[in-house]
Design an enzyme around this catalytic site. Structure first.
Site, short mmCIF file in Angstrom:
data_model
loop_
_atom_site.label_atom_id
_atom_site.label_comp_id
_atom_site.label_asym_id
_atom_site.label_seq_id
_atom_site.Cartn_x
_atom_site.Cartn_y
_atom_site.Cartn_z
N GLY A 442 0.83 -1.20 0.00
CA GLY A 442 0.00 0.00 0.00
C GLY A 442 0.86 1.24 0.00
O GLY A 442 2.06 1.21 0.26
N GLY A 444 0.73 5.52 1.26
CA GLY A 444 0.05 6.50 2.10
C GLY A 444 0.74 7.83 2.04
O GLY A 444 1.72 8.02 1.32
N GLY A 445 0.24 8.78 2.84
CA GLY A 445 0.81 10.11 2.82
C GLY A 445 2.21 10.18 3.40
O GLY A 445 2.92 11.17 3.21
N ASP A 560 -4.87 10.49 12.70
CA ASP A 560 -5.26 10.08 11.35
C ASP A 560 -6.02 8.75 11.40
O ASP A 560 -5.72 7.81 10.66
CB ASP A 560 -4.04 9.96 10.45
CG ASP A 560 -4.42 9.98 8.97
OD1 ASP A 560 -3.64 9.49 8.15
OD2 ASP A 560 -5.52 10.47 8.63
#
Length: 730
Positions: A442, A444-445, A560
Site C-alpha cells: 500500500g 500512504g501520505g 489520522d
C-alpha cells in the site's frame, strides 16, 4: 417556534439576460470625466448625468462603451460630499472599479429585538438583481454570511440561464463564551460559498428568540460580502455598522460572446491594437489585456503602447547599453567588456579583469599535473576510496535520518521494555527483492509499504518513508519512538528500523488480512464483514485508542484514524497502524497547537478551524469510522450530491430527521436489532459533536462499545447444547 419563523424564499424569474461584462482601463475616454469623488471611472465605463439614456444600453453620452449591453453608464451624484458613484440601472453605490471587478455597497437582511423580545427592526428579506447589467456575483471572492445567535439565513438565486439554486447557513450560540473571535464556523457566525454565474438573489434571515442571549446578540444579519475583508468579531452581534462596510465583489466582461465569436465582427470587437482577448471565467463575454511590454487601456483607440524600458534611468534593466524593442528590450556590453549586460543576470565584466581572474597557464599546468596524479594513483586507491565513500554515505544518511536523535531516545528508554532491532540496508533489500513493485502492500501520505521475507521465512511489512529533509527528521523519529513505547494487542508492532539508506525504513509485524477499508468497500459492492464483527472491530479499535490516550507512558494522539489505517489479522482482529502523523502530549498539557493534518471526512472540524489538537480530535475521527461501519459508504466523496459529500455530517442530519434507516448498510439492518443499531448510531452522533468538550472520551467510548457486545446465551434444548446469540444487552 423557530421553524415557524423560518423565512421560505422562492423566486420565479422571468427576466431576460442581455449581457455580461468588461475589462480594465486606467483612463477615461477623451473629453470625459475620469473620476467621481474618490472613485476612478476607467473606460469602458463612463460617467453620465442622472436620467440620461435611462432606456438605452451603453449610452453614457459617448463616455462608456457603445452597443454591448446595460450597466457601463455610471451616475455621479454630486449632492454628496464627496460625490458618490452609482450603477446606472439599479442605483447600487460603487466603492471601486478594477480591471476585473467592481465593488459595491452591501445590502444586508437584518432582524433586531429589544431586551423583552419585541421586534425593533424587521428587514428580513433583501433582493439583488444584476440581470440587466454586465455583472455577476464573484463566486471566488464572495461568501454568504449569517451573524447572530440561533439564526438561519437562506439565499435563493438564479444564473443567466434562469437556473435556480439555494443555500442556507445556521449560526448557533446560547452563551457569550461560545462565540470565538475571528472564527466564523457556526458559533455566532457561519459562512457558505455561493454558486458560479449568479446574477439574481434573495437573502432572508430568521431567528429563534430567547431573551437569555438578547443582551449580547440582539440582532441577526444575513448578507453577501467579500470574505477576505470580513473578520468576525463578537462586537458584530451588537452593531451592524462593520458588517455594512464590507463590499460585495462583482465580476465583469465585454458583451456575451466568446473571443472567437467576437473577433469575427471587427466593427464591434472591443480589443484595440497591441492587446489580446481572453474569455471571462464567471461571465458571458471576454476581456482585453495589453501584450507583454505594452501598457495603457486596451479598449481605447489606438490601443496599448509600447513601454520604453530604457527611458527610466532609475529602473533601467541594463547595466550596459539598453536598446528598446517593440514589447521588450535588449542589453549589450560596451567595447572591452562582455556578458549579458542585465542587472538581473551576469552584467558586464571587463576583459582585463577576466584575464586577471583566470590565469589560464597556471590553471592548465595545475590541472594537467592533477590529472596525471589521479591516473597513476587510481589503480591502488580505487577500492579504498570506494569503501570509504560507502561508509561516509551510510554515516551521512544515518545522521540525516535522525540516527543520533533516535539513539538518544533509545538510551533514555533503556530498561523500559522491548528494544527495536537495527536492520542493515542489505538485509531489507534482499527481503523485498530490491523493493519489487509487485510486493507493494500500500501507499500512504507518509510512505510506501512493502511485503518482505527475512531469514527463517519470517514475513514482515517494510515501510519506506518519503524522503525527509532536516525539517522533517523529528516527525520520522516521532513514529519510531511512539511505536516502541506501545504495547497493546490492537496496535501494530514495530520490530525495528534501518537508517543507513537515503530514505528511512521501518519494519513492522505483517498483518495478513488487509485493511478494514478493503473489507467494508469491496469491489462487488457487498461488505464482507457482519454487523457483530464490525461492532467487535470498533470496540477493539476504541480500546487501542483509549490506551494511547490514557494508559501509555506519555499520552499519544493518533491524528489520522480512518478505515485504511485499521489492519485485520488472520482472525480479523483489529490492529491500529500508521503513526506517521501522531503527536506526544506532555503530561501537563491537554492540547497542542499543530499544523493541521488528517483525512477529509475524518478530520475534526474544531481542530481544522482552531489548529488546537486534543484527544477529542481522535474521538471525532472514530465517530466518522463508526458511521462508515454502519453505512458501508466512504466518508467523503465528491461524486455524491452536495449535502451527502461529507458522510458524517449527512448521517447526523438524517438522525435529526429520524431518517437514519435510509443510509444504513443492508447487512447492518438485517443482522442487528433496532435497539443495538440505534445505540451505536447515538454513540457515533455524540462522537461527531462539533464541540470537542461535549464528545465522550475514548475510554468512555470503548467501555460503551464493550457493553453493547455483552450477550446472554440460552441453550436450545437439553440434548443439543446448541447456543444462540441473543439480543444485545444495552
Amino acid at each position: 417556534m423557530f421553524l415557524q419563523r423560518l423565512l421560505l424564499i422562492q423566486m420565479i424569474f422571468c427576466w431576460p439576460l442581455l449581457a455580461s461584462s468588461v475589462v480594465i482601463s486606467e483612463d477615461a475616454k477623451a473629453d470625459c470625466q475620469g473620476k467621481c469623488g474618490n472613485i476612478s471611472i476607467p473606460y469602458p465605463f463612463g460617467i453620465t448625468a442622472r436620467g440620461e439614456n435611462d432606456d438605452k444600453g451603453g449610452g453614457g453620452g459617448g463616455c462608456s462603451i457603445q452597443g454591448v449591453g446595460y450597466g457601463y453608464d455610471i451616475n455621479c451624484d454630486t449632492s454628496y460630499d464627496p460625490p458618490k458613484a452609482f450603477m446606472g440601472i439599479n442605483n447600487l453605490e460603487i466603492v471601486g472599479i478594477s480591471e476585473t471587478e467592481i465593488r459595491i455597497k452591501d445590502n444586508t437582511s437584518a432582524i433586531c429585538y429589544n431586551p423583552s423580545g419585541g421586534v425593533v427592526l424587521n428587514r428580513t428579506s433583501v433582493a439583488w438583481d444584476l440581470s440587466l447589467t454586465p455583472f455577476t456575483f464573484s463566486n471566488t471572492k464572495n461568501r454568504f454570511f449569517v451573524v447572530g445567535c440561533n439564526s438561519l439565513g437562506v439565499i435563493t438565486g438564479s444564473d443567466h440561464n434562469l437556473e435556480m439554486f439555494s443555500s442556507q447557513c445556521v449560526s448557533t450560540c446560547d452563551r457569550r463564551e461560545e462565540v470565538k473571535e475571528g472564527n466564523c464556523n457556526g458559533n455566532g457566525c457561519c459562512q457558505n460559498i455561493i454558486r458560479k454565474w449568479m446574477t439574481r438573489s434573495v437573502i432572508g434571515i430568521a431567528r429563534l428568540v430567547n431573551t437569555t442571549y438578547l443582551s449580547f446578540s440582539p440582532c441577526s444579519y444575513a448578507f453577501l460580502a467579500a470574505y477576505e475583508q470580513f473578520t468576525f468579531d463578537a462586537s458584530d452581534l451588537l452593531d451592524e455598522s462593520k458588517v455594512r462596510d464590507v463590499p460585495v465583489v462583482l465580476d465583469w466582461a465585454i458583451g456575451n460572446k466568446t473571443c472567437e465569436e467576437a473577433e469575427k465582427d471587427s466593427a464591434t470587437f472591443a480589443c484595440q491594437d497591441n492587446s489580446y482577448c481572453n474569455n471571462s471565467q464567471n461571465n458571458l463575454g471576454y476581456r482585453c489585456t495589453c501584450l507583454e511590454g505594452h501598457a495603457g487601456n486596451p479598449y481605447l483607440s489606438p490601443g496599448c503602447k509600447d513601454v520604453n524600458e530604457c527611458e527610466d534611468q532609475n529602473n533601467n534593466p541594463c547595466v550596459g547599453i539598453c536598446i528598446n524593442t517593440k514589447g521588450s528590450y535588449n542589453c549589450t556590453c560596451p567595447t572591452g567588456s562582455s556578458g549579458d549586460g542585465r542587472k538581473d543576470g551576469g552584467g558586464c565584466v571587463s576583459d582585463t579583469i577576466k584575464r586577471e581572474k583566470f590565469p589560464i597557464l597556471s590553471v592548465t599546468l595545475g590541472t594537467g599535473f592533477g590529472l596525471l596524479f589521479v591516473i597513476v594513483a587510481s589503480s591502488w586507491l580505487y577500492l579504498i576510496v570506494k569503501k570509504r565513500k560507502l561508509i561516509k554515505l551510510k554515516q551521512k544518511f544515518f545522521q540525516q535520518n535522525g540516527g543520533f536523535l533516535l539513539m538518544q531516545q533509545i538510551h533514555s528508554n533503556e530498561g523500559s521494555g522491548d528494544t527495536s532491532k537495527i536492520f542493515t540496508a542489505k538485509e531489507l533489500k534482499l527481503a523485498t527483492n530490491n523493493y519489487d513493485k509487485n510486493l507493494i502492500l500500500g501507499r500512504g501520505g507518509f510512505g510506501t509499504v512493502y511485503k518482505g521475507t527475512l531469514p527463517g521465512d519470517r514475513i514482515v511489512a517494510i515501510k519506506k518513508s518519503e524522503k525527509v529533509d532536516p525539517t522533517q527528521v523529528e516527525e520520522f523519529i516521532n513514529e519510531v519512538v511512539l511505536l516502541t513505547q506501545i504495547n497493546h494487542r490492537n496496535v501494530v508492532k514495530l520490530l525495528g528500523c534501518c537508517l543507513e539508506t537515503e530514505v528511512p525504513l521501518l519494519v513492522y509485524e505483517y498483518i495478513c488480512n488487509g485493511t478494514l477499508f478493503q473489507h467494508i468497500h469491496s469491489n462487488n459492492g457487498v461488505s464482507s464483514i457482519s454487523f457483530h464483527s464490525r461492532l467487535r472491530i470498533a470496540a477493539e479499535t476504541a480500546s487501542a485508542l483509549a490506551y494511547l490516550h490514557s494508559a501509555a507512558a506519555i499520552p499519544i494522539i493518533h491524528r489520522d484514524i480512518k478505515s485504511t489505517n485499521i489492519l485485520l489479522d488472520e482472525n480479523y482482529t483489529a490492529k491500529v497502524a500508521d503513526f506517521g502523523a501522531s503527536r506526544l502530549i506532555p503530561l501537563e498539557q491537554t492540547e497542542l497547537s499543530t499544523k493541521v493534518l488528517g483525512t477529509r471526512g475524518y478530520l475534526d472540524p474544531e481542530y481544522h478551524y482552531t489548529g488546537q489538537l486534543t484527544d477529542k480530535s481522535d474521538v471525532y475521527s472514530f465517530g466518522a469510522l463508526l458511521v462508515e461501519l454502519l453505512t458501508a459508504k466512504k466518508t467523503f466523496s465528491s461524486n455524491r450530491p452536495e449535502e451527502q459529500i461529507n458522510l458524517a455530517l449527512y448521517f447526523v442530519s438524517l438522525m435529526g430527521e429520524n431518517r437514519m434507516l435510509e443510509i444504513l448498510d443492508t447487512r447492518v439492518v438485517n443482522e442487528g436489532t433496532q435497539k443495538e443499531i440505534t445505540a451505536v448510531a447515538e454513540l457515533a452522533k455524540r462522537c461527531l459533536n462539533l464541540t470537542g468538550e461535549e464528545r465522550p472520551t475514548m475510554r468512555q467510548v470503548a467501555e460503551e462499545l464493550e457493553s453493547f457486545r455483552k450477550v446472554d446465551c440460552r441453550c436450545l434444548g437439553s440434548s443439543t447444547k446448541q447456543c444462540n446469540i441473543c439480543k444485545i444487552t444495552i
